[in-house]
Design a protein around this motif. Structure first.
Motif, PDB file in Angstrom:
ATOM      1  N   ALA A 113     -15.069   7.394  11.258  1.00 39.09           N
ATOM      2  CA  ALA A 113     -14.861   6.846   9.912  1.00 39.09           C
ATOM      3  C   ALA A 113     -13.799   7.572   9.109  1.00 39.09           C
ATOM      4  N   LYS A 114     -13.288   8.696   9.610  1.00 37.13           N
ATOM      5  CA  LYS A 114     -12.222   9.406   8.923  1.00 37.13           C
ATOM      6  C   LYS A 114     -10.880   8.684   8.998  1.00 37.13           C
ATOM      7  N   PHE A 115     -10.750   7.718   9.907  1.00 33.85           N
ATOM      8  CA  PHE A 115      -9.480   7.030  10.126  1.00 33.85           C
ATOM      9  C   PHE A 115      -9.627   5.553   9.787  1.00 33.85           C
ATOM     10  N   PHE A 116      -8.709   5.046   8.958  1.00 33.68           N
ATOM     11  CA  PHE A 116      -8.808   3.638   8.587  1.00 33.68           C
ATOM     12  C   PHE A 116      -7.429   3.034   8.357  1.00 33.68           C
ATOM     13  N   LEU A 117      -7.412   1.733   8.112  1.00 29.93           N
ATOM     14  CA  LEU A 117      -6.193   0.934   8.063  1.00 29.93           C
ATOM     15  C   LEU A 117      -5.370   1.237   6.813  1.00 29.93           C
ATOM     16  N   GLY A 118      -4.095   1.483   7.039  1.00 27.72           N
ATOM     17  CA  GLY A 118      -3.111   1.597   5.954  1.00 27.72           C
ATOM     18  C   GLY A 118      -1.757   1.278   6.536  1.00 27.72           C
ATOM     19  N   THR A 119      -1.198   0.131   6.198  1.00 31.13           N
ATOM     20  CA  THR A 119      -0.013  -0.337   6.914  1.00 31.13           C
ATOM     21  C   THR A 119       1.246   0.449   6.568  1.00 31.13           C
ATOM     22  N   ASP A 120       1.331   0.949   5.333  1.00 33.76           N
ATOM     23  CA  ASP A 120       2.603   1.477   4.832  1.00 33.76           C
ATOM     24  C   ASP A 120       3.712   0.454   5.006  1.00 33.76           C
ATOM     25  N   SER A 121       3.365  -0.827   4.936  1.00 33.13           N
ATOM     26  CA  SER A 121       4.392  -1.873   4.976  1.00 33.13           C
ATOM     27  C   SER A 121       5.347  -1.644   3.819  1.00 33.13           C
ATOM     28  N   ALA A 122       6.645  -1.503   4.162  1.00 34.82           N
ATOM     29  CA  ALA A 122       7.632  -1.087   3.167  1.00 34.82           C
ATOM     30  C   ALA A 122       8.876  -1.958   3.287  1.00 34.82           C
ATOM     31  N   PRO A 123       8.945  -3.037   2.508  1.00 37.94           N
ATOM     32  CA  PRO A 123      10.046  -3.994   2.655  1.00 37.94           C
ATOM     33  C   PRO A 123      11.365  -3.519   2.079  1.00 37.94           C
ATOM     34  N   HIS A 124      12.435  -3.765   2.833  1.00 41.32           N
ATOM     35  CA  HIS A 124      13.809  -3.557   2.375  1.00 41.32           C
ATOM     36  C   HIS A 124      14.639  -4.744   2.849  1.00 41.32           C
ATOM     37  N   ALA A 125      15.568  -5.166   2.032  1.00 46.11           N
ATOM     38  CA  ALA A 125      16.472  -6.247   2.428  1.00 46.11           C
ATOM     39  C   ALA A 125      17.235  -5.854   3.692  1.00 46.11           C
ATOM     40  N   THR A 126      17.568  -6.867   4.493  1.00 45.27           N
ATOM     41  CA  THR A 126      18.280  -6.636   5.749  1.00 45.27           C
ATOM     42  C   THR A 126      19.544  -5.809   5.537  1.00 45.27           C
ATOM     43  N   THR A 127      20.278  -6.120   4.491  1.00 44.39           N
ATOM     44  CA  THR A 127      21.533  -5.402   4.237  1.00 44.39           C
ATOM     45  C   THR A 127      21.297  -3.938   3.894  1.00 44.39           C
ATOM     46  N   ASP A 128      20.130  -3.614   3.327  1.00 40.08           N
ATOM     47  CA  ASP A 128      19.819  -2.226   2.998  1.00 40.08           C
ATOM     48  C   ASP A 128      19.342  -1.443   4.215  1.00 40.08           C
ATOM     49  N   LYS A 129      18.846  -2.151   5.211  1.00 44.02           N
ATOM     50  CA  LYS A 129      18.453  -1.489   6.463  1.00 44.02           C
ATOM     51  C   LYS A 129      19.643  -1.350   7.402  1.00 44.02           C
ATOM     52  N   GLU A 130      20.441  -2.404   7.497  1.00 42.12           N
ATOM     53  CA  GLU A 130      21.567  -2.425   8.435  1.00 42.12           C
ATOM     54  C   GLU A 130      22.827  -1.955   7.720  1.00 42.12           C
ATOM     55  N   SER A 131      22.867  -0.676   7.408  1.00 42.19           N
ATOM     56  CA  SER A 131      23.980  -0.113   6.655  1.00 42.19           C
ATOM     57  C   SER A 131      24.266   1.298   7.159  1.00 42.19           C
ATOM     58  N   ALA A 132      25.310   1.900   6.614  1.00 41.05           N
ATOM     59  CA  ALA A 132      25.692   3.246   7.046  1.00 41.05           C
ATOM     60  C   ALA A 132      24.635   4.281   6.701  1.00 41.05           C
ATOM     61  N   CYS A 133      23.791   3.976   5.726  1.00 42.93           N
ATOM     62  CA  CYS A 133      22.699   4.873   5.349  1.00 42.93           C
ATOM     63  C   CYS A 133      21.461   4.026   5.105  1.00 42.93           C
ATOM     64  N   GLY A 134      20.890   3.526   6.194  1.00 42.45           N
ATOM     65  CA  GLY A 134      19.801   2.562   6.108  1.00 42.45           C
ATOM     66  C   GLY A 134      18.541   3.132   5.490  1.00 42.45           C
ATOM     67  N   CYS A 135      17.859   2.303   4.712  1.00 43.51           N
ATOM     68  CA  CYS A 135      16.627   2.724   4.047  1.00 43.51           C
ATOM     69  C   CYS A 135      15.501   2.939   5.051  1.00 43.51           C
ATOM     70  N   ALA A 136      14.599   3.850   4.707  1.00 43.91           N
ATOM     71  CA  ALA A 136      13.418   4.107   5.530  1.00 43.91           C
ATOM     72  C   ALA A 136      12.300   3.152   5.139  1.00 43.91           C
ATOM     73  N   GLY A 137      11.684   2.519   6.120  1.00 42.96           N
ATOM     74  CA  GLY A 137      10.562   1.629   5.845  1.00 42.96           C
ATOM     75  C   GLY A 137      10.498   0.503   6.855  1.00 42.96           C
ATOM     76  N   ILE A 138       9.293   0.205   7.305  1.00 42.36           N
ATOM     77  CA  ILE A 138       9.073  -0.868   8.273  1.00 42.36           C
ATOM     78  C   ILE A 138       8.160  -1.910   7.638  1.00 42.36           C
ATOM     79  N   PHE A 139       8.555  -3.175   7.731  1.00 47.68           N
ATOM     80  CA  PHE A 139       7.806  -4.264   7.106  1.00 47.68           C
ATOM     81  C   PHE A 139       6.823  -4.863   8.103  1.00 47.68           C
ATOM     82  N   THR A 140       5.521  -4.735   7.795  1.00 46.84           N
ATOM     83  CA  THR A 140       4.479  -5.223   8.703  1.00 46.84           C
ATOM     84  C   THR A 140       3.491  -6.179   8.040  1.00 46.84           C
ATOM     85  N   ALA A 141       3.673  -6.460   6.751  1.00 46.98           N
ATOM     86  CA  ALA A 141       2.693  -7.280   6.041  1.00 46.98           C
ATOM     87  C   ALA A 141       2.620  -8.704   6.567  1.00 46.98           C
TER      88      ALA A 141
END
Length: 348
Positions: free
Chosen positions: A244-272
């Motif tokens: 029970a110490k471990f449970f669901l937390g997605t950390d779904s973190a949306p960023h626009a495609t252009t902000d991910k696919e750039s010279a300094c892409g943002c950190a975050g994975i979208f899973t929602a």
């Protein structure tokens, strides 16, 4: 081996770590979570951050107004801790139904520049949180330049978290989005006021997925993906253990495609877009589908002293292809495992 299962009905899950952004971006994606989750802990790292009760209330109202009609989704608000957060701020937040406070080490991730520079500055505030029973949510990484990015979590445990747990033995702590065997071992060895969330992407991917064959920006997140062994394997064992110490937390973190696919892409994975289907995939592979409901729908609520949801959702064994992208404000967003096939699908 588990018998062949073609359908699963679960108490409606909760997401104990979620980013939904604001404005048009929020309106684009919040309905995906609302379709699967009864509640979610909403991360406060907006720009500016949600650092007082008034801001938390306004943000909650914005989320509620962006939900699909007749949605019963309940956003649970969190206070963003800074070096200047006082016990008075905590009391005001609690009086306004804020359920927890979040500590970002300054510079650790997206919009964390206003985070905490030295946790000892917050000791009077942490003492007050301990007195009130308000949970502390931790992004568990150090940010010093001399520490390798793959070692930040382990160093945080050794240098900071161990001392905090010692100094505040009654403080509830959620070690969020853990990524290492060291984190799993620490949580297991700690008392029952210490828990952890685990994301679907840290269960389904490792650093090879991000780096082999070319850099995959949509696999870049913080804390960063680690090795398959021993780290990803330890996460899989913990998530599907029934502890029970471990449970669901997605950390779904949306960023626009252009902000991910750039010279300094943002950190975050979208899973929602398919969070519970991703977790079902993990649990099926580990022959642990019978443990999914506890991980997704019970353990987190129990830790936060909240009732289990009364609604249910049903997943059906069905192959489907995750879209290459989704609309996101005036842009698009590339979801985790885009164009790949999953074999579980939530029934409408």
């Amino acid at each position: 081996m588990q018998k062949h299962i073609t359908q699963i009905t679960l108490i409606k899950p909760d997401d104990w770590h979620l980013h939904v952004r604001s404005g048009a971006a929020l309106k684009s994606i919040v309905g995906m979570t609302a379709a699967q989750m009864g509640r979610a802990i909403i991360m406060p790292n907006l720009n500016p951050p949600v650092s007082n009760a008034t801001q938390a209330h306004a943000y909650r109202q914005e989320i509620l107004s962006a939900l699909p009609k007749d949605s019963e989704f309940n956003p649970l608000m969190v206070l963003y801790l800074t070096d200047n957060t006082t016990p008075k701020d905590i009391q005001e937040a609690l009086d306004n139904n804020v359920v927890a406070a979040k500590l970002y080490p300054a510079g650790a991730t997206t919009n964390s520049d206003n985070g905490v520079t030295n946790i000892t500055k917050l000791y009077p505030t942490l003492a007050y949180m301990q007195k009130l029973g308000m949970p502390l949510l931790l992004h568990g990484e150090v940010t010093r330049s001399d520490v390798d990015i793959f070692d930040r979590e382990a160093v945080f445990i050794d240098e900071i978290l161990s001392q905090v747990v010692h100094d505040f033995p009654e403080l509830k702590i959620v070690f969020e989005h853990i990524t290492t065997k060291e984190a799993v071992d620490f949580v297991l060895a700690s008392h029952d006021k210490i828990a952890a969330t685990i994301t679907p992407h840290h269960l389904l991917a490792n650093r090879n997925d991000m780096l082999v064959g070319g850099i995959k920006p949509h696999y870049f997140c913080l804390p960063i993906l680690k090795r398959k062994n021993p780290h990803q394997s330890a996460l899989l064992a913990a998530a599907t253990s029934g502890n029970a110490k471990f449970f669901l937390g997605t950390d779904s973190a949306p960023h626009a495609t252009t902000d991910k696919e750039s010279a300094c892409g943002c950190a975050g994975i979208f899973t929602a877009h398919c969070a519970i289907e991703l977790y079902a995939t993990v649990f099926e592979r580990q022959n642990a589908l019978h443990k999914l409901e506890n991980f997704a729908s019970k353990f987190g609520a129990d830790f936060y002293n909240l009732p289990h949801n009364t609604q249910t959702i049903t997943l059906h064994k069905q192959d489907w292809v995750i879209p290459a992208n989704y609309p996101f404000a005036n842009s698009t967003i590339v979801p985790f495992m885009a164009t790949k096939t999953l074999s579980w699908k939530q029934l409408d």
